[in-house]
Enzyme design. Structure first.
Site, PDB file in Angstrom:
ATOM      1  N   LEU A 185     -17.615  -3.047   1.558  1.00 13.37           N
ATOM      2  CA  LEU A 185     -18.666  -2.207   0.973  1.00 13.37           C
ATOM      3  C   LEU A 185     -18.649  -2.276  -0.551  1.00 13.37           C
ATOM      4  CD1 LEU A 185     -18.340   0.916   3.312  1.00 13.37           C
ATOM      5  CD2 LEU A 185     -20.060  -0.896   3.382  1.00 13.37           C
ATOM      6  N   TYR A 205       0.864  -1.180   0.000  1.00 12.79           N
ATOM      7  CA  TYR A 205       0.000   0.000   0.000  1.00 12.79           C
ATOM      8  C   TYR A 205       0.902   1.231   0.000  1.00 12.79           C
ATOM      9  CZ  TYR A 205      -3.981  -2.965   1.477  1.00 12.79           C
ATOM     10  OH  TYR A 205      -4.956  -3.931   1.565  1.00 12.79           O
TER      11      TYR A 205
END
Length: 281
Positions: free
Chosen positions: A207, A60
């Site tokens: 989500l 990341y």
């Protein structure tokens, strides 16, 4: 009753709603997103709200998310579990390749230890199985690191139920990270196996990477309206109701969105509402 905590590896209790750090770096997990100070402040806010499970990965940024965690939170509270991942090399936005040779995994883990400023990583997850390297060799490298005290628990990312069964022959698997959410239940067999074996399941894209809130399925919107909640909160609440081993770690770069996500833990769904949501797939 919905359990609010889960014991990862049988010895580290975390609150089931955690925080993912993908939103602290730029699009495609590449480069910075905003000021480092703002990212550090958001990490502090997460802990202030009771989060003690933080999910990250060496790619990341790359490297950046781990650096931010150390800048913001080191020295770490005793009850904080930082879960990171190795086994993938990122070369650009949304561009990466697997790297699962034992010497590569060792180098990645030791680099994460340095960036996180710690002697032992609480949960180290193999980001992807490398199809060019026997599973036993990849997991054997992690077992060696565990024996040396550099890893507390071992996890896997993006595996099938069959691969998980095979992995359990070699190592005690404490966690699995697969894509799973209200509209994507392709890892249902993996979730069921995790439930049977007491393995934490940390769903990525809980989500749907925004799809859940964009699509606004009628049943989801109806339940959200009944609770005065957002559709995203209902989607997270459904995960908490779905299985006690599910530990979502939604990511964001916004303090407002962080608060909204964490408030999903207060939503209690009725049996009727759960049925409506189950029927979406």
């Amino acid at each position: 009753m919905v359990e609010t905590t889960y014991s990862i590896g049988g010895d580290f209790t975390v609150r089931r709603l955690g925080f993912g750090t993908g939103g602290l770096v730029g699009p495609g997990y590449w480069g910075p997103r905003g000021e480092r100070a703002a990212a550090r402040a958001l990490l502090h806010t997460a802990l202030d709200r009771g989060v003690n499970l933080i999910d990250t990965a060496d790619n990341y940024g790359p490297d950046l998310a781990e650096e931010l965690i150390a800048e913001a939170l080191h020295p770490y509270p005793d009850d904080l579990l930082v879960a990171t991942k190795g086994g993938v090399v990122r070369t650009g936005p949304d561009t990466w390749h697997v790297a699962g040779r034992p010497e590569q995994l060792r180098a990645m883990c030791e680099a994460s230890l340095r960036r996180l400023r710690t002697d032992r990583i609480g949960l180290y997850q193999l980001h992807r199985l490398d199809p060019a390297v026997p599973m036993a060799e990849q997991l054997g490298a992690l077992l060696e690191l565990r024996a040396e005290g550099k890893i507390r628990h071992i996890g896997l990312d993006t595996v099938t139920a069959e691969q998980l069964e095979e992995a359990l022959k070699y190592v005690p698997v404490a966690s699995v990270q697969n894509r799973y959410n209200l509209l994507d239940r392709s890892s249902e067999a993996v979730l069921e196996l995790c439930g049977e074996r007491g393995i934490a399941f940390l769903p990525w894209f809980p989500l749907g990477n925004g799809a859940l809130t964009r699509r606004g399925a009628a049943a989801l919107s109806t339940v959200a309206a009944e609770h005065g909640a957002s559709t995203g909160q209902i989607a997270l609440a459904w995960l908490l109701h779905r299985s006690p081993v599910l530990c979502p770690t939604p990511g964001t770069g916004s303090a407002e969105h962080l608060a909204e996500n964490l408030d999903a833990g207060t939503v209690r769904l009725s049996a009727r509402e759960t049925e409506l949501l189950e029927a979406l797939v």
